[in-house]
Structures are given as structure tokens and as C-alpha cells.
Design a protein around this motif. Structure first.
Motif, mmCIF file in Angstrom:
data_model
loop_
_atom_site.group_PDB
_atom_site.id
_atom_site.type_symbol
_atom_site.label_atom_id
_atom_site.label_comp_id
_atom_site.label_asym_id
_atom_site.label_seq_id
_atom_site.Cartn_x
_atom_site.Cartn_y
_atom_site.Cartn_z
ATOM 1 N N LEU A 87 0.621 -1.296 0.097
ATOM 2 C CA LEU A 87 0.007 0.037 -0.062
ATOM 3 C C LEU A 87 0.884 1.294 0.016
ATOM 4 C CD1 LEU A 87 -2.815 -1.144 2.596
ATOM 5 C CD2 LEU A 87 -3.188 -0.642 0.289
ATOM 6 N N GLN A 88 1.787 1.485 0.823
ATOM 7 C CA GLN A 88 2.716 2.445 0.798
ATOM 8 C C GLN A 88 3.567 2.673 -0.306
ATOM 9 O OE1 GLN A 88 4.882 2.974 4.441
ATOM 10 N NE2 GLN A 88 4.511 5.185 4.497
ATOM 11 N N LEU A 89 4.077 1.622 -1.012
ATOM 12 C CA LEU A 89 4.571 1.660 -2.213
ATOM 13 C C LEU A 89 3.570 2.002 -3.553
ATOM 14 C CD1 LEU A 89 6.992 -1.347 -2.196
ATOM 15 C CD2 LEU A 89 7.764 0.813 -2.409
ATOM 16 N N ARG A 90 2.664 1.758 -3.483
ATOM 17 C CA ARG A 90 1.533 2.046 -4.172
ATOM 18 C C ARG A 90 1.347 3.477 -4.330
ATOM 19 N NH1 ARG A 90 -4.233 -1.022 -4.373
ATOM 20 N NH2 ARG A 90 -4.455 0.129 -2.751
ATOM 21 N N GLY A 91 1.258 4.181 -3.090
ATOM 22 C CA GLY A 91 1.051 5.613 -2.974
ATOM 23 C C GLY A 91 2.247 6.365 -3.450
ATOM 24 N N ILE A 92 3.544 5.826 -3.109
ATOM 25 C CA ILE A 92 4.661 6.562 -3.554
ATOM 26 C C ILE A 92 4.784 6.469 -5.235
ATOM 27 C CG2 ILE A 92 7.235 6.307 -3.449
ATOM 28 C CD1 ILE A 92 6.878 5.330 -0.572
ATOM 29 N N SER A 93 4.453 5.271 -5.645
ATOM 30 C CA SER A 93 4.440 4.988 -6.967
ATOM 31 C C SER A 93 3.472 6.168 -7.828
ATOM 32 C CB SER A 93 4.379 3.718 -7.530
ATOM 33 O OG SER A 93 4.358 3.468 -8.742
ATOM 34 N N LYS A 94 2.228 6.033 -7.335
ATOM 35 C CA LYS A 94 1.359 7.066 -7.976
ATOM 36 C C LYS A 94 1.804 8.479 -8.136
ATOM 37 C CE LYS A 94 -2.903 4.420 -7.026
ATOM 38 N NZ LYS A 94 -4.335 4.553 -6.422
ATOM 39 N N GLU A 95 2.267 8.990 -6.961
ATOM 40 C CA GLU A 95 2.880 10.542 -6.673
ATOM 41 C C GLU A 95 4.018 10.506 -7.795
ATOM 42 O OE1 GLU A 95 2.119 14.296 -5.798
ATOM 43 O OE2 GLU A 95 0.789 12.646 -5.379
ATOM 44 N N LEU A 96 5.046 9.634 -7.858
ATOM 45 C CA LEU A 96 6.120 9.761 -8.650
ATOM 46 C C LEU A 96 5.813 9.686 -10.119
ATOM 47 C CD1 LEU A 96 8.923 7.598 -6.582
ATOM 48 C CD2 LEU A 96 8.409 10.252 -6.411
#
Length: 400
Positions: A87-96
Motif C-alpha cells: 500500500l505504501q509503495l502504491r501511494g509513492i509510485s502514483k505520486e512519482l
């Protein structure tokens, strides 16, 4: 073998647009000083020719790599088994991705990996780093500081806390240059335990997380805050150390039942620990919530909803925290400084103004019942200068 196809060059774009090579370079690299009609001609030529800038050459001009390292201080066996990290990686990936940046994932298995990560960050491969799941004796903060890489941390830093033994080379949590994003772990724990007290439970236990991480320490402190007001609530046998995993939850629950067979409620440090506890309670013939009420922490779907019975838990916006971490880093890079600006600094209650975060209550309403008093902030536990603390929400399901 497929024959290599020549790529359009900067010169070809300049010729198509009828401008100089230098003008094309400024437009492609986001520079100023090009009149709007010329810039539009360049962009049209780029589109027509399918020109893709050479990243190495572009980096020489912009001093940027458009890449961000995500450092998780955990072995891969845990990272790929725990949905929290996904979940945390998904949020980071979306923003990047929204800002055309690449994510470079770095995991640490041990001390040798710390040196490898430090060498990579020092090598100028990325513009900044997002670092989370740190442990209190972790050398990574000092190594990252030595590398001079702009960084945002996930989770309240614990290095430099009194009695925690931070090394002299490491930045401290009170350093205003240390930027981090966390949820209100202590307040969320208080809300969970108060709910159990409100149900009339008196033998309320806590299965902790790994106590060399600040999230586990803060949740334990929140539990103790409330239990200090409960008769017999200071019984040390009611606290059993676990490790944020289902297997750890099973081990801790068995130990708890041996110590305190009269336990009538459990607050688990996360949903996975709660799952393990539910299995042991079921095997022991105890009914949930009739005999023992159980509350977790995280509200990771579908884990919490598909538990048997569905799990009452404290929701934190894990994906939203990842997005905010990335947003703060990218904003700091664009501003030429790796710190939050006024819009992203916490107000007096630890929540944020001006950030496009997902409101915890919006998601909560779709998943379970919420109580207007169960949404937490940080009125008591204010973050340090560089921290953003997001609220939590108690989500009521069947287990408590």
C-alpha cells in the motif's frame, strides 16, 4: 536480430522547428527564456518526430535524474509478505509517476546491505530518497546524511530519543531538517483501548509490534495511557511482545492465554498480529467478541474485512502517507531544499493544511461504522518541526 533504428536527434528537432539547437535544449529541459510561440513549435516538432531526450545528457543540463530511491529497512521476505508495504509503495509510485519520476527500490537484509545502499545513494544515481520501516539502532539515517541526499522518512524518527542511544553521526528526530510523515499511532491506540473499556472489558491485553520501531512504541504508550485509569490495568502480564506478523500474533496470543486465561479483550499492534490472535482464540474455543474482543491497527483491505470475524481496527491512510512522502520530497527538490513548506507543516493538532491527502473518514464510512469521537489527531503529542502527523479513525466491525 532486429536492426537498430536511429533515434531522432536534437538537431533534427531544431531543423523541423526552424530554431537553434540551444532553443530546443532549453524547451526540452524545462528552461526559461523561450517565447511561447517558439516553445510550441519545438513541442510540436518533438511530437512529430517522436524525439525522446537522452537521460544522461539531460541530467548534465538539469542536474536532475528524475529518479527517487525508496529504501525499506526490512528483508524482502517481510516486504513482499506484508500488504502494508504494498500500500505504501502504491501511494509513492502514483505520486512519482504523476511527476514523471522513476522509483528505485532498495531493501536491506543486514549490515552489508546498509553499505551497499549508502554507496548507491552517494553515487549520484537518484535525486532523493524515501526511507521507512527504520529501527532504532539503524545506521541508515547517518549514512544517508553523509551521502547528502534529500530525504523524507516514513514514520516518526526515534534516533536521538533520550535513552535510545543514537550515535553522534546520526541526525536527531528534533533536527528541523529531518522531514517525516506518520499517523497518530498513540492517539489511535488510545481510541482502540477506550472503545474496549467502553464495552465493559477489564482484562485488556496488548500484543505489541517490534519495540525497536517508534510505531510500536507509540501504540504501546497509547495503550498504557488508557490502562493507567483502569483498575488492575498496570498488570505487566497483559503486555506481550510480538513482531507485526500473523505467526508472531499466534505466538503472543498463546503466551497471553497461558499468563492470563481471564483476558477478555486484546488490542493488537496491527491487523496481521490480530489475525494470528484470532486463530489461536478460535482454536482455544473462545468466542470473538463474546468471550474476547479483538481490535487491530491499519485497516488493511481485504485483510480486516475478510478476517473471521471481520476485524474492528484503527485505520491509517497508508497509501496516502506514501503519496505525501513523495510529494514533500518532490516539492523540496523543486524548491531547492529538502524540507516541508508552510502548507505541509502540521497545525497545532498535527493534521495538515493544503495537502491533497485522502481524508480518513471518507474511506472509513465505506468500510465500517465510525464514531465521531474516535477520529484522532495529535493535540497531546505534537510532532517535531519537520513532521506531518495524519489522523487515524476507529473502524467498528464485528470483533469488538
Amino acid at each position: 536480430m532486429t536492426e537498430a533504428v536511429s533515434r531522432p536527434t536534437l538537431e533534427a528537432v531544431a531543423a523541423r522547428a526552424g530554431v537553434s539547437r540551444a532553443t530546443v535544449s532549453r524547451v526540452v529541459n524545462g528552461g526559461d527564456g523561450v517565447r511561447a510561440p517558439l516553445a510550441e513549435r519545438v513541442r510540436q516538432a518533438v511530437a512529430e518526430l517522436g524525439y525522446v531526450p537522452n537521460q544522461a545528457a539531460r541530467s548534465l543540463v538539469t542536474k536532475r535524474h528524475d529518479a527517487v530511491a525508496v529504501v525499506i529497512a526490512e528483508p524482502e521476505t517481510r516486504v513482499f509478505a506484508d500488504p502494508f508495504f504494498a500500500l505504501q509503495l502504491r501511494g509513492i509510485s502514483k505520486e512519482l509517476t504523476a511527476h514523471d519520476n522513476q522509483l528505485v527500490l532498495l531493501l536491506t537484509e543486514g549490515r552489508d546491505d546498509h553499505a551497499r545502499v549508502a554507496r548507491y545513494l552517494s553515487g549520484g544515481h537518484v535525486d532523493g530518497a524515501l526511507v521507512f520501516s527504520l529501527h532504532l539502532d539503524d545506521p541508515l539515517p547517518g549514512l544517508i546524511q553523509d551521502a547528502g541526499v534529500p530525504t523524507v522518512f516514513g514514520g516518526r524518527p526515534g534516533w536521538g530519543d533520550e535513552g535510545r542511544g543514537a550515535g553522534p553521526a546520526r541526525p536527531t528526530a528534533k533536527d528541523p531538517g529531518v522531514v517525516y510523515v506518520d499517523c497518530d499511532n498513540r492517539g489511535g491506540a488510545r481510541a482502540a483501548v477506550r472503545h474496549l473499556v467502553g464495552l465493559g472489558r477489564t482484562r485488556i491485553a496488548h500484543l505489541t509490534g517490534v519495540l525497536d520501531q517508534t510505531s510500536a512504541v507509540d501504540r504501546l504508550d497509547g495503550y498504557r495511557d488508557v490502562m493507567a485509569e483502569v483498575p488492575g490495568g498496570n498488570d505487566p502480564r497483559l503486555v506481550v511482545e510480538s513482531d507485526f506478523t500473523p505467526a508472531g500474533g499466534e505466538r503472543a496470543m498463546r503466551e497471553l492465554l497461558d499468563r492470563c486465561p481471564d483476558v477478555d479483550a486484546v488490542f493488537a499492534a496491527n491487523d496481521l498480529t490480530a489475525l494470528g490472535a484470532l486463530r489461536v482464540l478460535r482454536a482455544s474455543g473462545r468466542r470473538v467478541p463474546d468471550d474476547v474482543a479483538v481490535i487491530g491497527f491499519d485497516d488493511m483491505l481485504p485483510v480486516a474485512e475478510e478476517a473471521d470475524p471481520p476485524l474492528t481496527t484503527v485505520r491509517q491512510d497508508i497509501e496516502g502517507m506514501g503519496r505525501l512522502m513523495a510529494r514533500l520530497l518532490l516539492r523540496g527538490l523543486s524548491d531547492g531544499r529538502d524540507r516541508t513548506d508552510d502548507r505541509d507543516r502540521p497545525d497545532g493538532r498535527g493534521t495538515t493544511d493544503g495537502c491533497d491527502r485522502t481524508d480518513a473518514r471518507d474511506g472509513a464510512e465505506a468500510r465500517g461504522r465510525t464514531d465521531g469521537l474516535d477520529r484522532t489527531g495529535s493535540a497531546v503529542d505534537e510532532p517535531h518541526a519537520g513532521g506531518v502527523i495524519l489522523p487515524t479513525t476507529l473502524i467498528r466491525r464485528v470483533s469488538a
